[in-house]
Structure formats: structure tokens, C-alpha cells
Enzyme design. Structure first.
Site, PDB file in Angstrom:
ATOM      1  NE  ARG A  39      -3.924  -2.095   2.174  1.00  0.00           N
ATOM      2  CZ  ARG A  39      -4.857  -2.456   1.284  1.00  0.00           C
ATOM      3  NH1 ARG A  39      -5.160  -1.648   0.293  1.00  0.00           N
ATOM      4  NH2 ARG A  39      -5.505  -3.606   1.411  1.00  0.00           N
ATOM      5  CG  ASP A  40       1.335   5.582  -2.278  1.00  0.00           C
ATOM      6  OD1 ASP A  40       1.831   5.610  -3.418  1.00  0.00           O
ATOM      7  OD2 ASP A  40       1.523   6.479  -1.431  1.00  0.00           O
ATOM      8  CG  HIS A  82       6.375   3.144  -8.439  1.00  0.00           C
ATOM      9  ND1 HIS A  82       7.569   3.812  -8.505  1.00  0.00           N
ATOM     10  CD2 HIS A  82       5.425   4.097  -8.257  1.00  0.00           C
ATOM     11  CE1 HIS A  82       7.363   5.112  -8.359  1.00  0.00           C
ATOM     12  NE2 HIS A  82       6.062   5.315  -8.219  1.00  0.00           N
ATOM     13  CG  MET A  83       0.854  -0.160 -12.496  1.00  0.00           C
ATOM     14  SD  MET A  83       0.373  -1.705 -13.320  1.00  0.00           S
ATOM     15  CE  MET A  83       1.103  -1.470 -14.943  1.00  0.00           C
ATOM     16  CG  HIS A  84       0.904   5.062  -8.635  1.00  0.00           C
ATOM     17  ND1 HIS A  84       0.945   5.730  -7.428  1.00  0.00           N
ATOM     18  CD2 HIS A  84       2.050   5.409  -9.286  1.00  0.00           C
ATOM     19  CE1 HIS A  84       2.059   6.447  -7.354  1.00  0.00           C
ATOM     20  NE2 HIS A  84       2.742   6.281  -8.472  1.00  0.00           N
ATOM     21  CB  VAL A  90       9.775   6.548  -5.366  1.00  0.00           C
ATOM     22  CG1 VAL A  90      10.648   5.351  -4.994  1.00  0.00           C
ATOM     23  CG2 VAL A  90       9.238   7.217  -4.103  1.00  0.00           C
ATOM     24  CG  ASN A  94       3.503   9.275 -12.096  1.00  0.00           C
ATOM     25  OD1 ASN A  94       2.621   9.452 -12.947  1.00  0.00           O
ATOM     26  ND2 ASN A  94       3.257   9.338 -10.804  1.00  0.00           N
TER      27      ASN A  94
HETATM   28  P1  DGP Z   1       5.617   8.464  -7.885  1.00  0.00           P
HETATM   29  O1  DGP Z   1       5.266   9.895  -7.628  1.00  0.00           O
HETATM   30  O2  DGP Z   1       4.919   7.874  -9.114  1.00  0.00           O
HETATM   31  O3  DGP Z   1       7.107   8.243  -7.889  1.00  0.00           O
HETATM   32  O4  DGP Z   1       5.012   7.678  -6.653  1.00  0.00           O
HETATM   33  C1  DGP Z   1       5.712   7.378  -5.496  1.00  0.00           C
HETATM   34  C2  DGP Z   1       4.714   6.929  -4.479  1.00  0.00           C
HETATM   35  O5  DGP Z   1       5.413   6.246  -3.456  1.00  0.00           O
HETATM   36  C3  DGP Z   1       3.942   8.056  -3.805  1.00  0.00           C
HETATM   37  O6  DGP Z   1       2.557   7.905  -4.082  1.00  0.00           O
HETATM   38  C4  DGP Z   1       4.236   7.909  -2.323  1.00  0.00           C
HETATM   39  C5  DGP Z   1       4.798   6.516  -2.227  1.00  0.00           C
HETATM   40  N1  DGP Z   1       5.821   6.346  -1.216  1.00  0.00           N
HETATM   41  C6  DGP Z   1       6.925   7.133  -1.048  1.00  0.00           C
HETATM   42  N2  DGP Z   1       7.674   6.658  -0.033  1.00  0.00           N
HETATM   43  C7  DGP Z   1       7.031   5.543   0.434  1.00  0.00           C
HETATM   44  C8  DGP Z   1       7.328   4.616   1.476  1.00  0.00           C
HETATM   45  O7  DGP Z   1       8.329   4.702   2.197  1.00  0.00           O
HETATM   46  N3  DGP Z   1       6.433   3.607   1.662  1.00  0.00           N
HETATM   47  C9  DGP Z   1       5.311   3.469   0.879  1.00  0.00           C
HETATM   48  N4  DGP Z   1       4.503   2.441   1.149  1.00  0.00           N
HETATM   49  N5  DGP Z   1       5.016   4.335  -0.116  1.00  0.00           N
HETATM   50  C10 DGP Z   1       5.858   5.351  -0.326  1.00  0.00           C
END
Ligand code: DGP
Length: 113
Positions: free
Chosen positions: A29-30, A100-102, A96, A87
């Protein structure tokens, strides 16, 4: 220590709510959800972004979609619908730099956004 937070999660060295794992991907989970369901499907191998995918990654790329389908069913959002988002680069909103795929669901999505 690997500075990539997603590598740390995949290695079990940082906490995350992990939903699924196989030889290619880890799903969790995000931490900053922007929808009631906000899940990340992450290759286990460190690939910085779509820009660094190579032809040998085609099976992995397809696998991201297969896992997204499975997780959407598991979360009970497949019938109502969901959004998949990848992204790439700062201009694409990537923060990040581990591919990754959301998977987003539980509210209405529109374009443009
Ligand atoms: P993007 O902007 O597409 O690179 O999405 C990165 C996502 O990663 C963002 O929605 C927040 C999430 N995220 C960042 N750090 C962490 C973390 O330490 N743990 C988790 N579970 N999600 C994270």
C-alpha cells in the site's frame, strides 16, 4: 545500505503493508494514498524508470498488468473499475526512482488530471 526506499521495503529492511510478493514483483500500500485504494506494484529488481526498461523486460512489464488484475480482484475493485498509472521522470510526476505501477480505486477519476 541501499538508499532506495522501495529496495529497502522489498528486502524487508523498511516497513510496508505488503499484499503480495512473487519472484518478480512486490505489492504494497502507498504510504500517502490519494484514493481509498492506492497500491504500488513494484519490480523486485531496481529499475529506475520506464526509460531504463530493456527488451528483456517485456515479460516483466506484462507481469505488472497481470498482478494489477489479480490485486484489483483481491481488493474487490475490478468491477467498479480502477486506474493504473506509471509516472516516468520528474516531468511525469515520478518522485521515487524505482519503477512502479500505481493501482488507484474507490473514487471517480477523470482526465485531464
Ligand atoms: P511516484 O510519484 O509515481 O514516484 O510515486 C511514489 C509513491 O510512493 C507516492 O505515491 C508515495 C509513495 N511512497 C513514497 N515513499 C514511500 C514509502 O516509504 N512507503 C510506501 N509504502 N510508499 C511510499
Amino acid at each position: 545500505m541501499n538508499a532506495c526506499i522501495f529496495c529497502q521495503i522489498i528486502a524487508g529492511k523498511a516497513p510496508a503493508d505488503i499484499l503480495y510478493r512473487d519472484e518478480w514483483v512486490t505489492v504494497f500500500r502507498d504510504a500517502h494514498p490519494v484514493a481509498p485504494v492506492h497500491i504500488l506494484i513494484v519490480p523486485n529488481r531496481h529499475i529506475p524508470s520506464v526509460n531504463e526498461l530493456v527488451p528483456e523486460d517485456e515479460a516483466l512489464s506484462g507481469h505488472l498488468f497481470s498482478v494489477a488484475q489479480k490485486i484489483a480482484r483481491q481488493e474487490g475493485v475490478d468491477q467498479d473499475g480502477f486506474r493504473l498509472m506509471v509516472n516516468c521522470g520528474r516531468g511525469g510526476g515520478q518522485t521515487v526512482f524505482h519503477l512502479h505501477m500505481h493501482l488507484l480505486a474507490g473514487r471517480r477519476f477523470h482526465l485531464p488530471f
